[in-house]
Design an enzyme around this catalytic site. Structure first.
Site, PDB file in Angstrom:
ATOM      1  CB  ALA A  54       7.013  -6.209  11.635  1.00 10.25           C
ATOM      2  CG  ASP A 242       3.219  -7.082   9.747  1.00 10.53           C
ATOM      3  OD1 ASP A 242       2.064  -6.931  10.202  1.00 10.53           O
ATOM      4  OD2 ASP A 242       4.031  -7.908  10.183  1.00 10.53           O
ATOM      5  CE  LYS A 253      -1.343 -11.609  11.094  1.00  7.74           C
ATOM      6  NZ  LYS A 253      -0.721 -12.475  10.067  1.00  7.74           N
TER       7      LYS A 253
HETATM    8  O1  MRU Z   1       1.763 -12.970  11.064  1.00  2.00           O
HETATM    9  P1  MRU Z   1       2.355 -12.245  12.238  1.00  2.00           P
HETATM   10  O2  MRU Z   1       1.954 -12.822  13.553  1.00  2.00           O
HETATM   11  O3  MRU Z   1       3.846 -12.077  12.088  1.00  2.00           O
HETATM   12  O4  MRU Z   1       1.708 -10.795  12.156  1.00  2.00           O
HETATM   13  C1  MRU Z   1       2.059  -9.830  13.114  1.00  2.00           C
HETATM   14  C2  MRU Z   1       1.307  -8.558  12.975  1.00  2.00           C
HETATM   15  O5  MRU Z   1       0.495  -8.379  12.094  1.00  2.00           O
HETATM   16  C3  MRU Z   1       1.652  -7.472  13.948  1.00  2.00           C
HETATM   17  O6  MRU Z   1       0.545  -6.663  14.212  1.00  2.00           O
HETATM   18  C4  MRU Z   1       2.764  -6.591  13.323  1.00  2.00           C
HETATM   19  O7  MRU Z   1       3.857  -7.374  12.967  1.00  2.00           O
HETATM   20  C5  MRU Z   1       3.200  -5.524  14.232  1.00  2.00           C
HETATM   21  S1  MRU Z   1       4.191  -6.192  15.533  1.00  2.00           S
HETATM   22  C6  MRU Z   1       4.763  -5.021  16.544  1.00  2.00           C
END
Ligand code: MRU
Length: 368
Positions: A54, A242, A253
């Site tokens: 994110a 996110d 995720k």
């Molecule tokens: O699909 P992605 O790899 O962008 O998903 C990322 C995540 O789910 C992370 O846990 C989230 O963005 C937090 S990052 C500090």
């Protein structure tokens, strides 16, 4: 963070002014740096996950707007760039936050001044992210220290899901910032790394981060966490997010919710580390209101990796006739979250908890 002795951020401008990112699709097998030469390329990098996570999505979008301003600084171009970038990925609210920040900085300026101002604001967003994550590390560190004190001589076992590491932010990471701080203090830790199907951000990125930093870790299949928690082999869970609503519901995720359920059942503390740009103050009910990205089924039907002959590629793991379904995120209700770790401190995942740390936002909400 250091990569082979050289300090890196996940996005930066080099001496010539070019915007560069680590192309994360190739990790852990190859460390490739690429230039984002246009707004269209920045959008492609976010959509196709050369960059992800994110906070990094937000920082990349900010640089994408800056690139658009060098191409054409008009009002139409600004609106178009923001619309193109906003459409890349729906769940991480940092994307919208960064675009709003760029629009607010640029719209009042005459077009001739926009490109320079845009790069300056994008750099500020990146620097702020680094400072925020460092503060998350400071606030999360005592939680790990307390667990270490309770069981002297035994490493603190921390389970994490996906990659909320420095690669997902500009530096330090959110979930990993307290871990890096604890290791820096000499506290023994061991990290359970969920592989995080289908794109395997845990196996490919978190494991690479842990290995690069020399942090003891073990890669586990996504379904192993509950078993390990039942056996007392997990002291705490820390994940990123996110989008977190004003009442503390957490989108992260896919699979995060199942970890939170298991942690709740086993009495394992479940922490979510987040920078304030990940809070969506306009939403309350995460399940009803947070948009969940649906990605290509090919990410499920195929697995990407390095073959024994050294080639990189995807292999199909199911019948030709089988179709993949791929919701990329899920929502963990606030009641399953032990606490939120933010740059301003730790708070319960409740409207009052968040309002206590961010009173200026809560005041705006009350007024609205
Ligand atoms: O699909 P992605 O790899 O962008 O998903 C990322 C995540 O789910 C992370 O846990 C989230 O963005 C937090 S990052 C500090």
């Amino acid at each position: 963070m250091q990569v082979n002795g050289t300090p890196y951020r996940s996005i930066w401008r080099d001496g010539t002014g070019a915007v560069r990112v680590i192309d994360q699709r190739w990790l852990p097998h190859e460390f490739r740096v690429v230039e984002l030469a246009s707004c269209a390329e920045a959008a492609e990098a976010i959509r196709d996950m050369w960059v992800r996570g994110a906070p990094l999505i937000g920082a990349t979008a900010a640089h994408g707007v800056a690139l658009a301003m060098t191409e054409d600084p008009s009002d139409t171009s600004l609106a178009q760039a923001c619309a193109t970038l906003a459409a890349t990925r729906p769940t991480a609210v940092n994307l919208r936050w960064a675009l709003d920040a760029m629009r607010a900085a640029l719209a009042p300026l005459p077009p001739a001044r926009r490109a320079e101002a845009a790069f300056a604001r994008a750099a500020e967003i990146a620097d702020e992210d680094v400072a925020i994550n460092a503060a998350i590390g400071d606030h999360g560190l005592p939680l790990i220290r307390a667990l270490a004190t309770r069981n002297p001589g035994r490493p603190v076992n921390i389970l994490t899901h996906c990659n909320a590491g420095w690669l997902a932010t500009v530096d330090w990471g959110t979930a990993t910032a307290p871990i890096y701080r604890a290791v820096g203090e000499g506290i023994p830790v061991h990290v359970w790394v969920d592989e995080t199907r289908p794109r395997n951000q845990g196996a490919q990125l978190t494991a690479w981060e842990m290995a690069s930093a020399g942090i003891p870790h073990t890669l586990i299949v996504d379904n192993a966490g509950g078993h390990l928690m039942q056996r007392g082999e997990v002291d705490m869970v820390i994940t990123g997010t996110d989008r977190t609503t004003a009442r503390g519901d957490v989108a992260n995720k896919i699979g995060t919710y199942l970890k939170a359920l298991a942690a709740h059942d086993c009495g394992v503390p479940f922490y979510v580390a987040l920078p304030s740009p990940t809070i969506d103050w306009s939403l309350k009910d995460g399940l009803a209101e947070i948009p969940i990205e649906e990605r290509s089924g090919a990410e499920v039907t195929h697995v990407w990796g390095r073959a024994a002959d050294g080639t990189l590629g995807a292999v199909r793991i199911c019948p030709e006739a089988t179709r993949g379904g791929n919701p990329a995120f899920d929502v963990t209700p606030a009641r399953l979250v032990t606490a939120l770790i933010t740059e301003r401190g730790i708070c319960p995942a409740t409207p009052e908890g968040l309002a206590g740390l961010f009173p200026e936002r809560a005041a705006v909400l009350r007024a609205g």
